[in-house]
Design an enzyme around this catalytic site. Structure first.
Site, PDB file in Angstrom:
ATOM      1  N   PRO A   1       0.968  -1.887   0.094  1.00 26.23           N
ATOM      2  CA  PRO A   1       0.432   0.389   0.194  1.00 26.23           C
ATOM      3  C   PRO A   1       0.511   1.458   0.097  1.00 26.23           C
ATOM      4  O   PRO A   1       1.925   1.625   0.523  1.00 26.23           O
ATOM      5  CB  PRO A   1      -0.736   0.227   1.160  1.00 26.23           C
ATOM      6  CG  PRO A   1      -0.688  -1.910   1.670  1.00 26.23           C
ATOM      7  CD  PRO A   1       1.066  -1.994   1.180  1.00 26.23           C
TER       8      PRO A   1
ATOM      9  N   SER B   1       7.558   4.647  -1.248  1.00 27.09           N
ATOM     10  CA  SER B   1       8.958   5.470  -1.666  1.00 27.09           C
ATOM     11  C   SER B   1      10.335   4.045  -1.278  1.00 27.09           C
ATOM     12  O   SER B   1      10.642   4.363  -2.614  1.00 27.09           O
ATOM     13  CB  SER B   1       8.743   6.485  -1.016  1.00 27.09           C
ATOM     14  OG  SER B   1       8.801   6.813  -0.125  1.00 27.09           O
ATOM     15  N   ALA B   2      10.470   4.169  -0.696  1.00 33.76           N
ATOM     16  CA  ALA B   2      11.503   3.793  -0.414  1.00 33.76           C
ATOM     17  C   ALA B   2      12.232   2.056  -1.170  1.00 33.76           C
ATOM     18  O   ALA B   2      12.921   2.055  -1.973  1.00 33.76           O
ATOM     19  CB  ALA B   2      12.240   3.210   1.026  1.00 33.76           C
TER      20      ALA B   2
ATOM     21  N   GLY C   1       3.078   4.427   5.081  1.00 35.26           N
ATOM     22  CA  GLY C   1       4.115   4.910   6.329  1.00 35.26           C
ATOM     23  C   GLY C   1       4.629   2.672   6.238  1.00 35.26           C
ATOM     24  O   GLY C   1       5.465   2.713   7.432  1.00 35.26           O
ATOM     25  N   LEU C   2       3.881   2.153   5.401  1.00 34.39           N
ATOM     26  CA  LEU C   2       4.899   0.921   5.070  1.00 34.39           C
ATOM     27  C   LEU C   2       6.267   1.169   4.366  1.00 34.39           C
ATOM     28  O   LEU C   2       6.599   0.064   3.378  1.00 34.39           O
ATOM     29  CB  LEU C   2       3.044  -0.185   4.299  1.00 34.39           C
ATOM     30  CG  LEU C   2       2.676  -0.107   5.716  1.00 34.39           C
ATOM     31  CD1 LEU C   2       1.747  -0.754   4.778  1.00 34.39           C
ATOM     32  CD2 LEU C   2       3.017  -0.674   6.897  1.00 34.39           C
TER      33      LEU C   2
ATOM     34  N   ASP D   1      14.441   3.313   5.305  1.00 32.89           N
ATOM     35  CA  ASP D   1      14.048   1.994   5.591  1.00 32.89           C
ATOM     36  C   ASP D   1      14.102   1.709   3.762  1.00 32.89           C
ATOM     37  O   ASP D   1      13.750   0.667   3.345  1.00 32.89           O
ATOM     38  CB  ASP D   1      12.368   3.848   3.963  1.00 32.89           C
ATOM     39  CG  ASP D   1      11.845   3.994   5.421  1.00 32.89           C
ATOM     40  OD1 ASP D   1      11.664   3.620   6.699  1.00 32.89           O
ATOM     41  OD2 ASP D   1      10.095   4.575   4.966  1.00 32.89           O
TER      42      ASP D   1
HETATM   43  O1  PMV Z   1       8.968   6.528   5.825  1.00 33.46           O
HETATM   44  P1  PMV Z   1       7.660   5.921   7.033  1.00 33.46           P
HETATM   45  O2  PMV Z   1       6.302   6.862   7.483  1.00 33.46           O
HETATM   46  O3  PMV Z   1       7.721   4.808   7.339  1.00 33.46           O
HETATM   47  O4  PMV Z   1       8.612   6.881   8.129  1.00 33.46           O
HETATM   48  C1  PMV Z   1      10.270   6.604   8.190  1.00 33.46           C
HETATM   49  C2  PMV Z   1      10.643   6.762   9.282  1.00 33.46           C
HETATM   50  C3  PMV Z   1      11.253   8.005  10.457  1.00 33.46           C
HETATM   51  O5  PMV Z   1      11.965   7.738  10.895  1.00 33.46           O
HETATM   52  C4  PMV Z   1       9.436   8.791  10.658  1.00 33.46           C
HETATM   53  C5  PMV Z   1      11.836   9.227   9.073  1.00 33.46           C
HETATM   54  C6  PMV Z   1      12.920   9.029   9.262  1.00 33.46           C
HETATM   55  O6  PMV Z   1      13.494   9.759   7.848  1.00 33.46           O
HETATM   56  O7  PMV Z   1      13.755   7.646   9.590  1.00 33.46           O
END
Ligand code: PMV
Length: 300
Positions: free
Chosen positions: A88, A96-97, A92-93, A139
């Site tokens: 999804p 993008s990475a 936050g999963l 990520d």
């Molecule tokens: O990409 P997310 O939403 O899973 O968040 C990454 C984790 C954070 O610690 C919030 C940001 C980071 O750059 O580490």
């Protein structure tokens, strides 16, 4: 010939946000992924099947940054690049990475570069910077290497072997989570409340060593307790929200060993640790009864 690259999604088990300030964090890859396929086409094009969009500006920019850092000149190369997968987006999963990792791998394959995982990870980080500004790199690292990792900014990543596998339910608030917005919010709050943050950071640092020990020993009760405490710390720095707290509450009332938000927060997802597979099914149903989407993942 099709060149394919995959990048896996992730959940952050402990210390998102704190990791931005050099405190160690623990993350785990999940079986949901992003896939990139490259074939020779008529002109340079990106089709993102997940958002049904062609030549998205951000994705074009990421392609340019990653390819040029690989030493590839894409001008005049008629490549057809298709992005798909079941991870999804925007919650936050780590989508993008995972996209950056999958793209780097597919390009490396297509141009016969045979790049190492370390190099793929570096390239994916450059792409992540376009999405998020100043990401810690957690990520792209977990998406590249998989498994469960101990991550500390600018240090060598370590693999963690779990004493017991984790049955996790991901609960989705249905509200989009902007990592950048949440990271900015923490930075501003930290500037105003320096002393309070120092104290919270100290607790986050202590907690992560304890959490690692419980994970390695397979002490699920201990892991759950650390998750609950970590959620409290994340609440204190202002990145939880009503729905995340509600999901945590539902999980704990239904016997979860621990529950916390995961990723950027202010929306997006949370995770709950179940006792076993049956309990995992039960927790997922409870989330859905209350109108939230859920995803079951096994870690370890
Ligand atoms: O990409 P997310 O939403 O899973 O968040 C990454 C984790 C954070 O610690 C919030 C940001 C980071 O750059 O580490």
């Amino acid at each position: 010939m099709i060149s394919t690259g995959k990048g896996y999604g992730k959940v952050i088990l402990f210390n998102e946000h704190f990791v931005v300030y050099g405190i160690p964090a623990i993350a785990a890859a999940i079986s949901k992924f992003v896939k990139v396929e490259i074939t020779e086409g008529e002109k340079l094009e990106i089709f993102d099947e997940r958002i049904k969009r062609k030549n998205d500006m951000l994705e074009m920019r990421i392609l340019e940054i990653i390819s040029s850092n690989m030493g590839i000149d894409l001008s005049g190369r008629p490549l057809k690049i298709v992005i798909s997968g079941d991870l999804p987006l925007g919650s936050g999963l780590g989508a993008s990475a995972a996209t950056c990792v999958a793209l780097s791998r597919a390009l490396s394959g297509h141009f016969n570069l045979g790049l190492s995982d370390e190099r793929i990870n570096e390239l994916a980080y450059l792409g992540e910077k376009v999405y998020h500004g100043n990401p810690s790199g957690i990520d792209n690292t977990v998406s590249t290497f998989g498994g469960v990792i101990w991550f500390e900014r600018d240090k060598k990543v370590e693999n963690i072997s779990l004493g017991e596998e984790l049955h996790i339910v991901i609960g989705d608030t249905g509200k989009p989570s902007s990592t950048k917005k949440a990271v900015d919010k923490v930075r501003l709050k930290k500037e105003k409340e320096e002393e309070k943050f120092e104290e919270i950071f100290r607790r986050a640092r202590d907690l992560i060593f304890e959490a690692r020990k419980y994970l390695e020993e397979g002490d699920l009760e201990g892991v759950g307790d650390c998750m609950n405490r970590d959620h409290e710390l994340l609440r204190e720095i202002g990145v939880s929200c009503k729905d995340l707290d509600l999901l945590v509450d539902i999980a704990l009332k239904n016997g979860a060993l621990g529950a916390k938000l995961t990723g950027g927060g202010l929306g997006g997802n949370m995770i709950a640790l179940a006792r076993d597979k049956n309990h995992q099914n039960m927790l997922a149903k409870e989330f859905e009864k209350k109108g939230f989407k859920s995803l079951k993942v096994k870690v370890g």
